[in-house]
Scaffold this motif. Sequence first.
Motif, PDB file in Angstrom:
ATOM      1  N   ASP A   1      -8.437 -19.974   0.606  1.00  0.00           N
ATOM      2  CA  ASP A   1      -7.148 -20.678   0.662  1.00  0.00           C
ATOM      3  C   ASP A   1      -6.015 -19.777   0.166  1.00  0.00           C
ATOM      4  O   ASP A   1      -4.916 -19.780   0.734  1.00  0.00           O
ATOM      5  N   ASP A   2      -6.282 -19.032  -0.900  1.00  0.00           N
ATOM      6  CA  ASP A   2      -5.278 -18.098  -1.417  1.00  0.00           C
ATOM      7  C   ASP A   2      -4.898 -17.062  -0.364  1.00  0.00           C
ATOM      8  O   ASP A   2      -3.727 -16.745  -0.163  1.00  0.00           O
ATOM      9  N   VAL A   3      -5.921 -16.510   0.310  1.00  0.00           N
ATOM     10  CA  VAL A   3      -5.671 -15.489   1.324  1.00  0.00           C
ATOM     11  C   VAL A   3      -4.905 -16.089   2.498  1.00  0.00           C
ATOM     12  O   VAL A   3      -3.971 -15.465   3.034  1.00  0.00           O
ATOM     13  N   ALA A   4      -5.274 -17.297   2.904  1.00  0.00           N
ATOM     14  CA  ALA A   4      -4.556 -17.966   3.989  1.00  0.00           C
ATOM     15  C   ALA A   4      -3.078 -18.118   3.645  1.00  0.00           C
ATOM     16  O   ALA A   4      -2.199 -17.873   4.482  1.00  0.00           O
TER      17      ALA A   4
ATOM     18  N   ASP B   1      -9.421 -10.047  -4.422  1.00  0.00           N
ATOM     19  CA  ASP B   1     -10.755  -9.636  -4.852  1.00  0.00           C
ATOM     20  C   ASP B   1     -11.644 -10.868  -4.982  1.00  0.00           C
ATOM     21  O   ASP B   1     -11.352 -11.917  -4.394  1.00  0.00           O
ATOM     22  N   ARG B   2     -12.704 -10.750  -5.760  1.00  0.00           N
ATOM     23  CA  ARG B   2     -13.664 -11.849  -5.828  1.00  0.00           C
ATOM     24  C   ARG B   2     -13.065 -13.128  -6.408  1.00  0.00           C
ATOM     25  O   ARG B   2     -13.533 -14.227  -6.127  1.00  0.00           O
TER      26      ARG B   2
ATOM     27  N   ARG C   1     -12.820 -11.285   2.199  1.00  0.00           N
ATOM     28  CA  ARG C   1     -11.872 -12.337   1.828  1.00  0.00           C
ATOM     29  C   ARG C   1     -10.783 -12.497   2.898  1.00  0.00           C
ATOM     30  O   ARG C   1     -10.335 -13.613   3.185  1.00  0.00           O
ATOM     31  N   ILE C   2     -10.336 -11.391   3.480  1.00  0.00           N
ATOM     32  CA  ILE C   2      -9.324 -11.462   4.540  1.00  0.00           C
ATOM     33  C   ILE C   2      -9.886 -12.211   5.748  1.00  0.00           C
ATOM     34  O   ILE C   2      -9.225 -13.085   6.327  1.00  0.00           O
ATOM     35  N   LEU C   3     -11.113 -11.894   6.128  1.00  0.00           N
ATOM     36  CA  LEU C   3     -11.744 -12.584   7.253  1.00  0.00           C
ATOM     37  C   LEU C   3     -11.908 -14.074   6.959  1.00  0.00           C
ATOM     38  O   LEU C   3     -11.695 -14.918   7.831  1.00  0.00           O
ATOM     39  N   ASP C   4     -12.282 -14.403   5.723  1.00  0.00           N
ATOM     40  CA  ASP C   4     -12.367 -15.809   5.319  1.00  0.00           C
ATOM     41  C   ASP C   4     -11.009 -16.499   5.438  1.00  0.00           C
ATOM     42  O   ASP C   4     -10.920 -17.664   5.839  1.00  0.00           O
TER      43      ASP C   4
ATOM     44  N   GLU D   1     -10.233 -17.479   8.982  1.00  0.00           N
ATOM     45  CA  GLU D   1     -11.006 -18.662   9.361  1.00  0.00           C
ATOM     46  C   GLU D   1     -10.384 -19.922   8.758  1.00  0.00           C
ATOM     47  O   GLU D   1     -10.303 -20.967   9.415  1.00  0.00           O
ATOM     48  N   GLN D   2      -9.932 -19.816   7.521  1.00  0.00           N
ATOM     49  CA  GLN D   2      -9.301 -20.954   6.878  1.00  0.00           C
ATOM     50  C   GLN D   2      -8.047 -21.387   7.635  1.00  0.00           C
ATOM     51  O   GLN D   2      -7.787 -22.581   7.811  1.00  0.00           O
ATOM     52  N   LEU D   3      -7.286 -20.423   8.147  1.00  0.00           N
ATOM     53  CA  LEU D   3      -6.082 -20.758   8.908  1.00  0.00           C
ATOM     54  C   LEU D   3      -6.427 -21.425  10.235  1.00  0.00           C
ATOM     55  O   LEU D   3      -5.718 -22.324  10.679  1.00  0.00           O
ATOM     56  N   HIS D   4      -7.504 -20.986  10.856  1.00  0.00           N
ATOM     57  CA  HIS D   4      -7.949 -21.672  12.072  1.00  0.00           C
ATOM     58  C   HIS D   4      -8.238 -23.150  11.769  1.00  0.00           C
ATOM     59  O   HIS D   4      -7.876 -24.039  12.533  1.00  0.00           O
ATOM     60  N   GLU D   5      -8.895 -23.388  10.625  1.00  0.00           N
ATOM     61  CA  GLU D   5      -9.226 -24.766  10.255  1.00  0.00           C
ATOM     62  C   GLU D   5      -7.976 -25.580   9.953  1.00  0.00           C
ATOM     63  O   GLU D   5      -7.970 -26.801  10.100  1.00  0.00           O
TER      64      GLU D   5
END
Length: 319
Positions: free
Chosen positions: A248-251, A242-243, A171-174, A177-181
């Motif tokens: 977006d939440d992590v970003a 978590d799952r 989720r952190i890695l996702d 990536e979301q922030l890059h976008e």
Amino acid sequence: MPKITVFHGDITQQRVDVIVNAANRALRGGGGVDGAIHRAGGPAILQDCMDRYPRGLSVGDAGWTTAGRLPAKWVVHTVGPNYLAGQIDQQLLESCYRRSLEVADEIGAQTVAFPLVSAGIYGWPIGDAVDVAFESIWAARTAVASVTLVAFDHEIYERMRAKQGEVTPLRILDGVEQLHERGYEQLRLLPYMSPSGMHWRVEIAEAATTDDSAGYVVYRNENMVLRYSTGSGPEFAGAIVDRSTTPDDVADLILASMPWVQEHVPDRAYADWYARLMQLIRAQDAVPIAFADYYDTRQGWEVGWGSGVFIEAPPPLPR
């Protein structure tokens, strides 16, 4: 899906709408969690059980009563399968969680506290019981917003935290990536294994605060680095990831922890490389490792410890 919290302590002290009781079929009280709930809640719970369910309940089913003197509004009683008596059908255990949440929906509950059903005197193997609890709650179609899984035993608590944190690194890695976008292309990360090899770690920093001119990463300001270790379980950036947590939440969590990160400062080469890295991560279902004691870092980053799957090292930092 409901947001899950793991708690180490006494379930009878939980201030929630519903406390779930791991009951026997007769619903007349017993040992373990069942006995503790009846003792703390008082005789009103037993009386309600007898009035509402004179024939008890079937294994895997659930029903509700008053909570008596408990700080909750209701008790939902569910009958777990007795593993030691040969009731080893996992679907029965899954049904306990599903039916409990269905009953919680019927009475309008928003917050629910569960014990680890059947893991006490009924002898269900702990690891499997933990897996079933999380998977069943995550899979449930329910209006319940928050579930607390309560463990009186410290070892069970740690197993729960480990299960909840299984997807946290991905989720952190996702989230990156979301922030890059979103245009935060200068946000970089450095993943690696702890010296003991027990924990995966990652450091997130902005390219502008990072220097790799010596052949390794140096941070100009250690206070501007966001860190995570799997030793922290599901806890990241002051929250549970978590799952049920979206990229977006992590970003948003990363930005809240790193408000100095600059938007629309391009680093297209890195963002494109990171997108390829994420494709490998999803294909391997494994985290990346920039360095560890067991391989030559000149091969690049390995995706999955010992997998032999590598991607070239990221582009150098912009000068």
